[in-house]
Design a protein around this motif. Structure first.
Motif, PDB file in Angstrom:
ATOM      1  N   GLY A 198     -82.726  31.274  -3.509  1.00 38.38           N
ATOM      2  CA  GLY A 198     -84.047  31.618  -4.016  1.00 38.38           C
ATOM      3  C   GLY A 198     -84.988  32.089  -2.923  1.00 38.38           C
ATOM      4  N   LEU A 199     -84.938  31.425  -1.755  1.00 40.06           N
ATOM      5  CA  LEU A 199     -85.780  31.848  -0.638  1.00 40.06           C
ATOM      6  C   LEU A 199     -85.366  33.227  -0.137  1.00 40.06           C
ATOM      7  CD1 LEU A 199     -86.071  28.487   1.357  1.00 40.06           C
ATOM      8  CD2 LEU A 199     -87.821  29.597  -0.056  1.00 40.06           C
ATOM      9  N   CYS A 200     -84.069  33.484  -0.112  1.00 35.79           N
ATOM     10  CA  CYS A 200     -83.604  34.825   0.267  1.00 35.79           C
ATOM     11  C   CYS A 200     -84.094  35.869  -0.732  1.00 35.79           C
ATOM     12  CB  CYS A 200     -82.081  34.841   0.352  1.00 35.79           C
ATOM     13  SG  CYS A 200     -81.386  33.895   1.725  1.00 35.79           S
TER      14      CYS A 200
ATOM     15  N   ALA B 170     -70.734  28.714  -8.140  1.00 36.01           N
ATOM     16  CA  ALA B 170     -71.128  27.649  -9.071  1.00 36.01           C
ATOM     17  C   ALA B 170     -69.905  26.979  -9.681  1.00 36.01           C
ATOM     18  CB  ALA B 170     -72.018  28.221 -10.168  1.00 36.01           C
ATOM     19  N   VAL B 171     -68.902  27.779 -10.045  1.00 38.01           N
ATOM     20  CA  VAL B 171     -67.672  27.219 -10.613  1.00 38.01           C
ATOM     21  C   VAL B 171     -66.924  26.406  -9.562  1.00 38.01           C
ATOM     22  CG1 VAL B 171     -65.448  27.785 -11.638  1.00 38.01           C
ATOM     23  CG2 VAL B 171     -67.486  29.070 -12.310  1.00 38.01           C
ATOM     24  N   LEU B 172     -66.840  26.928  -8.349  1.00 34.27           N
ATOM     25  CA  LEU B 172     -66.130  26.210  -7.283  1.00 34.27           C
ATOM     26  C   LEU B 172     -66.814  24.890  -6.940  1.00 34.27           C
ATOM     27  CD1 LEU B 172     -65.164  29.169  -4.890  1.00 34.27           C
ATOM     28  CD2 LEU B 172     -63.663  27.878  -6.429  1.00 34.27           C
ATOM     29  N   LEU B 173     -68.142  24.881  -6.918  1.00 34.12           N
ATOM     30  CA  LEU B 173     -68.870  23.646  -6.647  1.00 34.12           C
ATOM     31  C   LEU B 173     -68.591  22.601  -7.720  1.00 34.12           C
ATOM     32  CD1 LEU B 173     -72.345  25.006  -5.435  1.00 34.12           C
ATOM     33  CD2 LEU B 173     -70.653  23.759  -4.067  1.00 34.12           C
ATOM     34  N   ARG B 174     -68.513  23.032  -8.960  1.00 33.22           N
ATOM     35  CA  ARG B 174     -68.216  22.081 -10.033  1.00 33.22           C
ATOM     36  C   ARG B 174     -66.792  21.560  -9.913  1.00 33.22           C
ATOM     37  NH1 ARG B 174     -68.446  23.201 -16.605  1.00 33.22           N
ATOM     38  NH2 ARG B 174     -68.014  21.033 -17.213  1.00 33.22           N
ATOM     39  N   MET B 175     -65.844  22.453  -9.631  1.00 35.67           N
ATOM     40  CA  MET B 175     -64.448  22.032  -9.496  1.00 35.67           C
ATOM     41  C   MET B 175     -64.263  21.099  -8.308  1.00 35.67           C
ATOM     42  SD  MET B 175     -62.556  25.686 -10.301  1.00 35.67           S
ATOM     43  CE  MET B 175     -60.939  25.011  -9.919  1.00 35.67           C
ATOM     44  N   ALA B 176     -65.061  21.300  -7.276  1.00 35.14           N
ATOM     45  CA  ALA B 176     -64.942  20.460  -6.078  1.00 35.14           C
ATOM     46  C   ALA B 176     -65.686  19.142  -6.245  1.00 35.14           C
ATOM     47  CB  ALA B 176     -65.480  21.207  -4.867  1.00 35.14           C
ATOM     48  N   GLY B 177     -66.401  18.977  -7.353  1.00 34.18           N
ATOM     49  CA  GLY B 177     -67.140  17.736  -7.568  1.00 34.18           C
ATOM     50  C   GLY B 177     -68.355  17.608  -6.678  1.00 34.18           C
ATOM     51  N   ALA B 178     -68.955  18.743  -6.294  1.00 34.35           N
ATOM     52  CA  ALA B 178     -70.125  18.723  -5.417  1.00 34.35           C
ATOM     53  C   ALA B 178     -71.296  18.040  -6.114  1.00 34.35           C
ATOM     54  CB  ALA B 178     -70.518  20.149  -5.029  1.00 34.35           C
ATOM     55  N   SER B 179     -72.140  17.411  -5.315  1.00 32.73           N
ATOM     56  CA  SER B 179     -73.304  16.713  -5.853  1.00 32.73           C
ATOM     57  C   SER B 179     -74.359  17.708  -6.302  1.00 32.73           C
ATOM     58  CB  SER B 179     -73.892  15.785  -4.792  1.00 32.73           C
ATOM     59  OG  SER B 179     -74.401  16.541  -3.704  1.00 32.73           O
ATOM     60  N   SER B 180     -75.259  17.230  -7.147  1.00 33.37           N
ATOM     61  CA  SER B 180     -76.366  18.069  -7.588  1.00 33.37           C
ATOM     62  C   SER B 180     -77.260  18.463  -6.420  1.00 33.37           C
ATOM     63  CB  SER B 180     -77.199  17.336  -8.644  1.00 33.37           C
ATOM     64  OG  SER B 180     -76.422  17.068  -9.793  1.00 33.37           O
ATOM     65  N   PHE B 181     -77.346  17.570  -5.428  1.00 37.50           N
ATOM     66  CA  PHE B 181     -78.155  17.887  -4.254  1.00 37.50           C
ATOM     67  C   PHE B 181     -77.584  19.074  -3.492  1.00 37.50           C
ATOM     68  CE2 PHE B 181     -79.039  17.398   0.298  1.00 37.50           C
ATOM     69  CZ  PHE B 181     -80.425  17.397   0.272  1.00 37.50           C
ATOM     70  N   ALA B 182     -76.260  19.093  -3.334  1.00 40.42           N
ATOM     71  CA  ALA B 182     -75.618  20.206  -2.629  1.00 40.42           C
ATOM     72  C   ALA B 182     -75.827  21.520  -3.375  1.00 40.42           C
ATOM     73  CB  ALA B 182     -74.132  19.920  -2.444  1.00 40.42           C
ATOM     74  N   ALA B 183     -75.668  21.469  -4.708  1.00 38.07           N
ATOM     75  CA  ALA B 183     -75.868  22.675  -5.510  1.00 38.07           C
ATOM     76  C   ALA B 183     -77.326  23.138  -5.448  1.00 38.07           C
ATOM     77  CB  ALA B 183     -75.464  22.409  -6.964  1.00 38.07           C
ATOM     78  N   ALA B 184     -78.263  22.178  -5.492  1.00 36.99           N
ATOM     79  CA  ALA B 184     -79.682  22.531  -5.420  1.00 36.99           C
ATOM     80  C   ALA B 184     -80.027  23.130  -4.068  1.00 36.99           C
ATOM     81  CB  ALA B 184     -80.539  21.297  -5.686  1.00 36.99           C
ATOM     82  N   THR B 185     -79.410  22.626  -3.007  1.00 35.73           N
ATOM     83  CA  THR B 185     -79.655  23.170  -1.671  1.00 35.73           C
ATOM     84  C   THR B 185     -79.216  24.629  -1.597  1.00 35.73           C
ATOM     85  OG1 THR B 185     -79.359  20.983  -0.673  1.00 35.73           O
ATOM     86  CG2 THR B 185     -79.164  22.896   0.786  1.00 35.73           C
TER      87      THR B 185
ATOM     88  N   LEU C  18     -84.331  20.103 -15.179  1.00 40.33           N
ATOM     89  CA  LEU C  18     -84.836  21.311 -14.559  1.00 40.33           C
ATOM     90  C   LEU C  18     -83.806  21.951 -13.638  1.00 40.33           C
ATOM     91  CD1 LEU C  18     -88.402  20.104 -13.566  1.00 40.33           C
ATOM     92  CD2 LEU C  18     -87.774  21.485 -15.532  1.00 40.33           C
ATOM     93  N   HIS C  19     -83.931  23.248 -13.481  1.00 38.04           N
ATOM     94  CA  HIS C  19     -83.265  23.945 -12.386  1.00 38.04           C
ATOM     95  C   HIS C  19     -84.279  24.873 -11.744  1.00 38.04           C
ATOM     96  CE1 HIS C  19     -83.015  27.779 -14.512  1.00 38.04           C
ATOM     97  NE2 HIS C  19     -82.484  27.174 -15.549  1.00 38.04           N
TER      98      HIS C  19
END
Length: 452
Positions: free
Chosen positions: A328-330, A307-322, A226-227
């Motif tokens: 989404g709230l905005c 989104a591309v930068l987060l993937r290149m930086a190896g960010a966790s799924s939690f960070a991306a979901a946050t 899910l996303h």
């Protein structure tokens, strides 16, 4: 003489009433063939289609003829295999060939009966929209068939998940629904009323299934991957994950076929923005061009580039979901506060990055809104355009701004009919018919398969 004419009238009425008997029996015979082969749900769908032939809508006549043509081809193929098998086994093949020939002849005769003048008199309702309704029905059925048989990793139709094989019935129901919606979308006046309603229906079904799925009804979810239900994530999520392209594929196909109308017909969040914008009171001014182009372009760069930068930086799924939750709230805040106060769809025309993608990619599509020479500059179209796409400058140029989503509300209020949806090489009414058929079929398909 009067009694004789009365008898002829009664006879003609009875004949017209009984006309569907042969086509109905031909379809039921075809259904029995599949029932004998063990395809219970396909047989049920064909039986339901046979019952529809008793209605008087003009499009059912042509749809029935198409169905019987396909049945005749199937019977011929079956007869060929049967005769070849009999010959190979050294068994009698003449009697089966005669029987199958009679079945094929009966099916062909029923098809010709539907194409005759008597059938034209009987199936007389909504003749003007019969062609586009048939097109919408067949297109929706073909797209659902392709999705159902080409989706290797998921089972896209809910009916198949609960009752294996029942997808045939769901496909038939969605196709008939597409034909009905196409007729309502064709007339500008009814389209202006119906479009927001079916759009809201789709959004309610989408989020209703999502909510029930998250509460434990896993079968209502397309996959377990899910996303968040934020339109921008249709592009951003695959950019971050490197997979999950199903929704992106649906988006791409719909933009290719319908241009930027994805935003005004198929977006599961856009219906919210539409509803919020209708809560404003009094006349409202359009949102500025700078906001619609510059700000949305900047947001698209931030969201998709992020989104591309987060993937290149190896960010966790939690960070991306946050980050996605915050965005989404905005988005909800923009709809509730700005769209409601402005009386315009600020979220869709200024905030949503996917709207920018749809607008730019929609340039590939041949659909265009044009302002003809009969325009009186009365401003009626500007007052009803919730995307701020019609301004005095746009009317002077003869075309709306890039934020136009082909919602066609403007065509319903343009008295001189100067505002027209165009397609190269077609008259405006023909272009409107094609657009209505495509929009209705995609709406029906999305209503069935667009879920997370």
């Amino acid at each position: 003489m009067s009694a004789g004419r009365d008898d002829l009238t009664v006879c003609g009425t009875v004949t017209l009433w009984l006309l569907p008997v042969a086509p109905c029996l031909a379809v039921l015979l075809f259904a029995a063939h599949w029932l004998r082969a063990g395809h219970i749900w396909l047989a049920a769908a064909l039986a339901a289609a046979a019952m529809l032939l008793w209605l008087r809508s003009a499009w059912l006549r042509a749809a029935g003829a198409v169905l019987l043509t396909g049945a005749g081809y199937s019977w011929a193929h079956t007869a060929s295999l049967l005769v070849q098998g009999r010959i190979a086994d050294g068994a009698d093949w003449v009697r089966p060939a005669i029987i199958m020939g009679a079945v094929i002849a009966f099916t062909g005769g029923a098809m010709l009966l539907l194409l005759g003048k008597a059938a034209a008199r009987r199936y007389s309702r909504h003749r003007q929209t019969a062609g586009l309704q048939v097109a919408a029905c067949l297109m929706a059925f073909a797209l659902l068939w392709a999705v159902r048989h080409r989706a290797a990793s998921v089972m896209p139709l809910l009916a198949d998940r609960f009752w294996p094989g029942a997808g045939w019935v769901q496909m038939l129901a969605a196709s008939v629904y597409a034909a009905w919606v196409a007729r309502l979308l064709y007339a500008p006046a009814s389209s202006r009323v119906v479009r927001p309603r079916i759009w809201a229906l789709f959004s309610a079904v989408f989020f209703g299934q999502l909510a029930l799925g998250l509460l434990g009804a896993d079968m209502l979810l397309m996959t377990g991957n899910l996303h968040l239900p934020v339109p921008a994530l249709i592009v951003a999520a695959p950019l971050f994950r490197g997979d999950g392209f199903f929704m992106l594929g649906l988006f791409g196909v719909s933009v290719l076929l319908l241009g930027p109308a994805w935003c005004s017909h198929l977006c599961y969040v856009g219906a919210w923005d539409d509803r919020c914008s209708r809560l404003a009171q009094g006349a409202q001014a359009p949102v500025s061009r700078r906001a619609r182009v510059l700000y949305r372009g900047m947001l698209a760069g931030v969201v998709f580039g992020g989104a591309v930068l987060l993937r290149m930086a190896g960010a966790s799924s939690f960070a991306a979901a946050t980050a996605a939750v915050f965005f989404g709230l905005c988005s909800v805040g923009v709809m509730v506060y700005f769209s409601r106060r402005a009386g315009r769809m600020v979220h869709c025309s200024v905030w949503c990055p996917l709207g920018m993608v749809a607008a730019l990619a929609g340039r590939i599509s041949p659909w265009r809104m044009r302002v003809g020479q009969g325009c009186t500059q009365c401003g009626a179209c500007m007052r009803v355009c919730r995307y701020s796409a019609i301004t005095p400058a746009a009317l002077q140029r003869g075309r709306p701004e890039i934020s136009c989503t082909l919602c066609r509300d403007c065509t319903a209020v343009c008295r001189p009919a100067a505002m027209q949806l165009t397609l190269a090489g077609m008259r405006p009414d023909s272009a409107r018919a094609v657009f209505s058929a495509v929009a209705a079929s995609l709406h029906a398909v999305f209503l069935v398969v667009a879920r997370m």
